[in-house]
Write an enzyme that holds these catalytic residues in place. Structure first.
Site, PDB file in Angstrom:
ATOM      1  N   ASP A   1      -2.209   9.849 -10.094  1.00 63.91           N
ATOM      2  CA  ASP A   1      -2.072   8.820 -11.258  1.00 63.91           C
ATOM      3  C   ASP A   1      -0.479   8.780 -11.711  1.00 63.91           C
ATOM      4  O   ASP A   1      -0.058   7.685 -11.924  1.00 63.91           O
ATOM      5  CB  ASP A   1      -2.946   9.229 -12.384  1.00 63.91           C
ATOM      6  CG  ASP A   1      -4.485   8.847 -11.894  1.00 63.91           C
ATOM      7  OD1 ASP A   1      -4.693   8.150 -10.799  1.00 63.91           O
ATOM      8  OD2 ASP A   1      -5.384   9.220 -12.798  1.00 63.91           O
TER       9      ASP A   1
ATOM     10  N   ASN B   1      -3.549  12.806  -3.427  1.00 59.11           N
ATOM     11  CA  ASN B   1      -4.650  13.263  -4.136  1.00 59.11           C
ATOM     12  C   ASN B   1      -5.111  14.271  -3.844  1.00 59.11           C
ATOM     13  O   ASN B   1      -5.699  15.187  -4.624  1.00 59.11           O
ATOM     14  CB  ASN B   1      -5.392  12.052  -4.282  1.00 59.11           C
ATOM     15  CG  ASN B   1      -5.216  10.731  -5.045  1.00 59.11           C
ATOM     16  OD1 ASN B   1      -4.547  11.188  -6.258  1.00 59.11           O
ATOM     17  ND2 ASN B   1      -5.587   9.634  -4.695  1.00 59.11           N
TER      18      ASN B   1
ATOM     19  N   GLU C   1      -4.673   2.271  -4.241  1.00 62.82           N
ATOM     20  CA  GLU C   1      -3.141   2.581  -4.162  1.00 62.82           C
ATOM     21  C   GLU C   1      -2.599   1.261  -3.570  1.00 62.82           C
ATOM     22  O   GLU C   1      -1.648   1.234  -3.229  1.00 62.82           O
ATOM     23  CB  GLU C   1      -2.871   3.732  -3.325  1.00 62.82           C
ATOM     24  CG  GLU C   1      -3.025   3.702  -2.003  1.00 62.82           C
ATOM     25  CD  GLU C   1      -4.801   4.009  -1.431  1.00 62.82           C
ATOM     26  OE1 GLU C   1      -4.714   4.506  -0.486  1.00 62.82           O
ATOM     27  OE2 GLU C   1      -5.357   4.161  -2.286  1.00 62.82           O
TER      28      GLU C   1
ATOM     29  N   ASP D   1       0.976  -1.174  -0.071  1.00 58.13           N
ATOM     30  CA  ASP D   1      -0.012  -0.112  -0.026  1.00 58.13           C
ATOM     31  C   ASP D   1       0.995   1.362  -0.138  1.00 58.13           C
ATOM     32  O   ASP D   1       1.754   1.521   0.677  1.00 58.13           O
ATOM     33  CB  ASP D   1      -0.854  -0.025   1.140  1.00 58.13           C
ATOM     34  CG  ASP D   1      -1.966   1.039   1.221  1.00 58.13           C
ATOM     35  OD1 ASP D   1      -3.091   0.983   0.408  1.00 58.13           O
ATOM     36  OD2 ASP D   1      -1.779   2.121   1.805  1.00 58.13           O
TER      37      ASP D   1
ATOM     38  N   HIS E   1      -6.174  14.216  -8.637  1.00 54.38           N
ATOM     39  CA  HIS E   1      -6.037  12.717  -9.052  1.00 54.38           C
ATOM     40  C   HIS E   1      -5.258  12.646 -10.112  1.00 54.38           C
ATOM     41  O   HIS E   1      -4.631  11.522 -10.480  1.00 54.38           O
ATOM     42  CB  HIS E   1      -7.257  12.368  -9.361  1.00 54.38           C
ATOM     43  CG  HIS E   1      -8.116  12.188  -7.925  1.00 54.38           C
ATOM     44  ND1 HIS E   1      -8.113  11.069  -7.459  1.00 54.38           N
ATOM     45  CD2 HIS E   1      -9.000  12.829  -7.260  1.00 54.38           C
ATOM     46  CE1 HIS E   1      -8.845  11.031  -6.231  1.00 54.38           C
ATOM     47  NE2 HIS E   1      -9.625  12.181  -6.041  1.00 54.38           N
TER      48      HIS E   1
END
Length: 369
Positions: free
Chosen positions: A257, A248, A283, A240, A253
């Site tokens: 990304d 974010n 994630e 993770d 976002h």
């Protein structure tokens, strides 16, 4: 457009061998029939043996041996020599049995053989051979010329021309079938490619290019069955990205990304080709490590963690983005749910202990190696 390729099994070498085998069978059958006739004929036995058995059999054998030699040497004109040999068979059989109209059907023998090669020029050549043989025998043979007048000769030539046209028609139909089969094969291959692409798209995460959640469970089911059967070590790592929600929320976002894709590529590039890497969701990533010891699996994941920690992210102000990793080794008889939960619990422990670390599950407790 060129002619379509015929199926691979229609090769000349294999078929030439079959044709030569037919020649030997024809010789054997011819001898057997004439031996039987020798008991029924009213001719003097000596004359019959020489004229109907010895002489034609010798000529047939010599003709076949020439064709055999050409076949074994694989000469340039082997196909034409075999067609010529078939024509000689017709000439010998008609000459010996010129009073039997049924023997004239042997004129079609070279034409049928030439059709096998699927070349029009060879069919026309066999027509020329058969026509010449018939005209020579019907004109000069002492018995045959009494039985065949000009009308008979014209009729036979017309029949041979018609037969040639039929042979060429069969060849044309063969080309049509070959063209259809080639198209069907091309369509099948295209369908297979599209199916493979679609399957990959269904099982691949669009953002990272890694396998997705569905592919992970399919692969894990197969792998655990093999591990249970063949008893080789398998390990599951659940990873993770630490504090990814903050990235974010702070940068959007789109930037998130970019960071996610960079970390996914680093994970994939630093495990082996035998390992399975997937984006589990958000994630979170999963890696299945195959056929290595527990200590080696831990060391590999520790290396991945360090590589991710050292990645540069010019899009954000944070110097480093880290990952936490939970590792579980498969034990004999372990259910797949327990296998995953063991790795997930180890990840939870890693988060609680401060993140940016690899934790391995051991029985009922978790510890950092």
């Amino acid at each position: 457009m060129g002619k379509p390729h015929l199926p691979a099994h229609l090769n000349h070498i294999a078929w030439n061998r079959k044709i030569l085998n037919v020649f030997w069978v024809v010789i054997f059958v011819s001898v057997c029939v004439e031996v039987i006739n020798s008991f029924l004929t009213l001719r003097p036995i000596r004359e019959f043996l020489i004229s109907y058995i010895v002489l034609p059999t010798v000529l047939l054998i010599l003709t076949t041996l020439i064709a055999e030699w050409s076949f074994r040497k694989q000469t340039k004109y082997v196909d034409y020599i075999i067609i010529g040999a078939a024509s000689m068979f017709s000439a010998i059989l008609i000459s010996v049995h010129s009073e039997m109209y049924v023997m004239y059907t042997s004129l079609f023998f070279p034409m049928l053989i030439s059709t096998i090669y699927f070349e029009k020029k060879k069919v026309w050549l066999s027509f020329v051979f058969s026509s010449m043989i018939y005209l020579v025998i019907s004109t000069f043979h002492p018995v045959s010329k009494e039985l065949n007048d000009l009308m008979d000769q014209l009729s036979m030539i017309c029949i041979l021309i018609t037969s040639t046209a039929i042979c060429i028609g069969i060849m044309s139909r063969g080309y049509e079938i070959a063209k259809y089969l080639n198209k069907a094969q091309a369509d099948h291959q295209d369908l297979m490619v599209k199916s493979t692409i679609m399957e990959k798209q269904v099982k691949t995460d669009a953002l990272t290019g890694l396998y997705n959640h569905m592919a992970f469970y399919e692969y894990m089911d197969v792998l655990l069955l093999q591990a249970e059967t063949y008893h080789y070590p398998v390990h599951l790592a659940v990873m993770d990205i630490d504090n990814f929600k903050k990235i974010n929320d702070t940068y959007g976002h789109g930037i998130g990304d970019i960071v996610l894709k960079r970390i996914a590529a680093a994970i994939k590039d630093n495990v082996t080709t035998d390992d399975f890497t997937a984006r589990y969701g958000g994630e979170e990533f999963v890696v299945i490590l195959n056929d290595i010891h527990e200590e080696e699996a831990f060391a590999l994941l520790e290396k991945v963690r360090q590589v991710v920690q050292n990645l540069a992210h010019p899009e954000i102000e944070e110097k480093h983005v880290t990952i936490s990793v939970g590792l579980q080794t498969y034990r004999a008889g372990m259910h797949k749910q327990a296998f995953f939960e063991g790795a997930d619990n180890s990840l939870y422990v890693a988060k609680r202990q401060g993140k940016n670390r690899v934790i391995i599950q051991e029985c009922n407790g978790a510890m950092q190696i």
